[in-house]
Design a protein around this motif. Structure first.
Motif, PDB file in Angstrom:
ATOM      1  N   ASP A 100      34.414  40.880  38.008  1.00 58.35           N
ATOM      2  CA  ASP A 100      35.650  40.394  37.389  1.00 58.35           C
ATOM      3  C   ASP A 100      35.960  41.120  36.079  1.00 58.35           C
ATOM      4  O   ASP A 100      35.077  41.322  35.242  1.00 58.35           O
ATOM      5  CB  ASP A 100      35.542  38.898  37.080  1.00 58.35           C
ATOM      6  CG  ASP A 100      35.221  38.076  38.305  1.00 58.35           C
ATOM      7  OD1 ASP A 100      35.829  38.327  39.350  1.00 58.35           O
ATOM      8  OD2 ASP A 100      34.356  37.183  38.202  1.00 58.35           O
ATOM      9  N   ASN A 101      37.226  41.460  35.906  1.00 56.29           N
ATOM     10  CA  ASN A 101      37.698  42.041  34.646  1.00 56.29           C
ATOM     11  C   ASN A 101      36.860  43.245  34.212  1.00 56.29           C
ATOM     12  O   ASN A 101      36.657  43.480  33.020  1.00 56.29           O
ATOM     13  CB  ASN A 101      37.705  40.995  33.528  1.00 56.29           C
ATOM     14  CG  ASN A 101      38.601  39.816  33.854  1.00 56.29           C
ATOM     15  OD1 ASN A 101      39.743  39.992  34.244  1.00 56.29           O
ATOM     16  ND2 ASN A 101      38.077  38.607  33.706  1.00 56.29           N
ATOM     17  N   ASP A 116      40.338  39.188  38.265  1.00 56.75           N
ATOM     18  CA  ASP A 116      39.428  38.079  37.978  1.00 56.75           C
ATOM     19  C   ASP A 116      39.361  37.209  39.232  1.00 56.75           C
ATOM     20  O   ASP A 116      40.342  36.556  39.592  1.00 56.75           O
ATOM     21  CB  ASP A 116      39.954  37.286  36.781  1.00 56.75           C
ATOM     22  CG  ASP A 116      39.001  36.169  36.371  1.00 56.75           C
ATOM     23  OD1 ASP A 116      37.841  36.200  36.816  1.00 56.75           O
ATOM     24  OD2 ASP A 116      39.425  35.275  35.619  1.00 56.75           O
ATOM     25  N   ARG A 117      38.182  37.197  39.897  1.00 57.98           N
ATOM     26  CA  ARG A 117      38.019  36.434  41.129  1.00 57.98           C
ATOM     27  C   ARG A 117      36.756  35.590  41.032  1.00 57.98           C
ATOM     28  O   ARG A 117      35.728  35.900  41.643  1.00 57.98           O
ATOM     29  CB  ARG A 117      37.962  37.372  42.334  1.00 57.98           C
ATOM     30  CG  ARG A 117      39.260  38.156  42.548  1.00 57.98           C
ATOM     31  CD  ARG A 117      39.145  39.147  43.684  1.00 57.98           C
ATOM     32  NE  ARG A 117      40.421  39.820  43.930  1.00 57.98           N
ATOM     33  CZ  ARG A 117      40.567  40.851  44.775  1.00 57.98           C
ATOM     34  NH1 ARG A 117      39.522  41.314  45.455  1.00 57.98           N
ATOM     35  NH2 ARG A 117      41.756  41.404  44.938  1.00 57.98           N
ATOM     36  N   PRO A 118      36.779  34.515  40.261  1.00 58.21           N
ATOM     37  CA  PRO A 118      35.559  33.747  39.986  1.00 58.21           C
ATOM     38  C   PRO A 118      34.944  33.057  41.195  1.00 58.21           C
ATOM     39  O   PRO A 118      33.763  32.697  41.162  1.00 58.21           O
ATOM     40  CB  PRO A 118      36.020  32.718  38.942  1.00 58.21           C
ATOM     41  CG  PRO A 118      37.504  32.613  39.131  1.00 58.21           C
ATOM     42  CD  PRO A 118      37.954  33.976  39.554  1.00 58.21           C
ATOM     43  N   LYS A 155      38.858  33.658  26.939  1.00 58.39           N
ATOM     44  CA  LYS A 155      39.988  34.338  27.563  1.00 58.39           C
ATOM     45  C   LYS A 155      41.027  34.732  26.523  1.00 58.39           C
ATOM     46  O   LYS A 155      41.589  35.834  26.558  1.00 58.39           O
ATOM     47  CB  LYS A 155      40.619  33.444  28.635  1.00 58.39           C
ATOM     48  CG  LYS A 155      39.785  33.306  29.904  1.00 58.39           C
ATOM     49  CD  LYS A 155      40.495  32.434  30.933  1.00 58.39           C
ATOM     50  CE  LYS A 155      39.657  32.307  32.198  1.00 58.39           C
ATOM     51  NZ  LYS A 155      40.329  31.449  33.224  1.00 58.39           N
ATOM     52  N   THR A 157      41.701  47.465  34.399  1.00 57.98           N
ATOM     53  CA  THR A 157      40.737  46.411  34.697  1.00 57.98           C
ATOM     54  C   THR A 157      40.890  45.889  36.115  1.00 57.98           C
ATOM     55  O   THR A 157      41.990  45.867  36.684  1.00 57.98           O
ATOM     56  CB  THR A 157      40.875  45.229  33.717  1.00 57.98           C
ATOM     57  OG1 THR A 157      42.192  44.682  33.804  1.00 57.98           O
ATOM     58  CG2 THR A 157      40.601  45.675  32.291  1.00 57.98           C
TER      59      THR A 157
END
Length: 484
Positions: A440-441, A432-434, A368, A429
């Motif tokens: 994501d991204n 981010d949704r893990p 990150k 972008t």
């Protein structure tokens, strides 16, 4: 005898934060261990039992290959028959691959196409709807040049089964394989799993915390859509151990099973001396463990991790189903069980893999930080934000809608949506949704024509090929003016 394995299961679940797990061990053709651990859903706290249904994910591919083997046994099909002979409308981007790709190529993952998983992962299209999209997907290798895992390829293999059997793939697999094997509790959709009385729920990792994940559909059903329990899947392992026999009756020929179990395409070399090179057969990984040949298949989806392994010469097998992904627990427990079955001094896989897990968590933090370092700070978009708004289309990946408001740009694509963050220049972008199934991204790069008008957006949906380019579609007023 199996108490040490029991303790290892508990320790592994605690270390990897796995809510629920189901385990089966087959030794000398008989079930030695059949047990559930933990909870099937952290929201309800209900326990996992041996009848709890899990999404099998890609273990399903072994059923698809065996089902096609039944049709080969009946001389209705040939492994090396071109797919176009069965599906005349089938097309790939490469015209040579279109004509020459065979059923064997599909089952061995050697079509020349990389995964292109985001064609099916939104879960909004059926197999019949995705079939005509394949011609618009760029390959990155020649036909039969290399192993490249493809859920879309197994989707096509499922359609081959449908055309030959004149049944849906689901009905074909149910009637010709599952029911003859005595497998009674099963289904093929995430909607059916959600409605089951005793079903697990998926859990994903956000940083190092386990959280409930949504039940996300697999529409490439022949590649990953079967739901069933560890008790039922143990019957499938027994079928493979018994070389295609059920209650003394030969359901699938030994020849068809040999085709499944023959190493055909090299996949990878393991970093561990105990594990031989991995090859792919028909719907099975072909490997060795400490000198013994193994046949297996893993499965992974949002919040699900599964592994089925057979050691034919010892008439042994292991099944591990979990409602958490990613995790090394399925492999760790499988190797531990195989050590016990073979009577060898056990390898301490737990101690080997724990540092890797913890290093992975630390690496995520580093990645990150490094990602942020690549950002060109202090830049601005080249156009006013409302000039980016519009519809952009790709013939396989569908339509991206970009909207503009006082808070910035947002995107909507095939049921997924969210705000866009300006990254630098004309790159924005996605969030981010893990804990969700989400790109994501994802970097959306807006491009413009020689007049300076924003006319394209490119996105790396498939990292093995050039960015997927979506062309801007005319606004209604512009389309009206263009008519003669």
């Amino acid at each position: 005898m199996w108490s040490d394995l029991d303790s290892l299961v508990e320790a592994s679940m605690q270390e990897w934060k796995v809510p629920g797990l189901a385990l089966a061990v087959i030794q000398d053709g008989e079930i030695a261990v059949l047990k559930g651990y933990g909870v099937r859903d952290t929201g309800t706290g209900q326990p996992v039992t041996t009848d709890t249904q899990f999404l099998l994910c890609s273990i399903t591919k072994s059923f698809t290959a065996a089902g096609l083997g039944l049709l080969v046994d009946e001389r209705k099909l040939d492994w090396d028959r071109p797919v176009r002979d069965v599906i005349p409308e089938f097309r790939l981007h490469d015209p040579v691959a279109t004509e020459r790709l065979t059923l064997r190529d599909l089952l061995c993952h050697r079509s020349g196409l990389p995964r292109h998983d985001w064609v099916h992962q939104p879960g909004d299209l059926s197999g019949a709807q995705m079939l005509p999209l394949l011609r618009h997907l760029m390959p990155n290798r020649e036909l039969r040049d290399a192993f490249q895992y493809s859920n879309l390829g197994y989707m096509v293999a499922g359609i081959v089964a449908e055309r030959i059997s004149e049944l849906s793939w689901e009905d074909f697999i149910a009637e010709r394989l599952l029911k003859p094997l005595g497998i009674e509790e099963f289904s093929f959709t995430i909607e059916a799993l959600a409605a089951a009385d005793n079903a697990a729920r998926p859990h994903a990792m956000v940083d190092d915390e386990c959280t409930r994940a949504p039940l996300w559909p697999i529409r490439t059903t022949a590649g990953g859509g079967i739901n069933t329990s560890v008790a039922e899947l143990a019957k499938w392992v027994g079928f493979l151990i018994d070389e295609g026999r059920v209650n003394g009756i030969q359901l699938l020929s030994p020849q068809a099973l040999r085709e499944m179990a023959t190493p055909r395409v090299h996949m990878a070399r393991s970093e561990y001396a105990e594990i031989g090179d991995s090859h792919y057969g028909h719907g099975l990984f072909c490997e060795s463990y400490r000198g013994d040949r193994t046949l297996s298949h893993s499965g992974s989806w949002l919040g699900w991790g599964t592994l089925m392994t057979v050691m034919p010469t010892r008439r042994a097998g292991v099944v591990v189903l979990t409602n958490r992904a990613p995790s090394a627990v399925t492999s760790l427990l499988t190797y531990a069980a195989l050590d016990q079955i073979s009577g060898r001094e056990p390898v301490d896989w737990f101690s080997r893999l724990v540092p890797k897990r913890r290093g992975f968590i630390d690496q995520q933090k580093t990645d990150k930080a490094r990602r942020e370092e690549k950002r060109c700070v202090g830049t601005q978009p080249s156009h006013a934000l409302d000039e980016y708004a519009g519809s952009y289309e790709h013939p396989a990946y569908g339509r991206i809608e970009i909207t503009s408001s006082h808070i910035g740009l947002a995107w909507r694509w095939r049921g997924l949506s969210g705000p866009l963050t300006h990254w630098h220049y004309d790159v924005f972008t996605t969030p981010d949704r893990p804990s969700e199934f989400y790109p994501d991204n994802l970097a959306l790069t807006f491009l413009y024509d020689r007049e300076g008008r924003i006319d394209r957006v490119a996105a790396p949906f498939e990292p093995q090929v050039s960015d997927i380019v979506f062309q801007r579609t005319p606004e209604p007023a512009q389309a009206a003016k263009a008519k003669p």
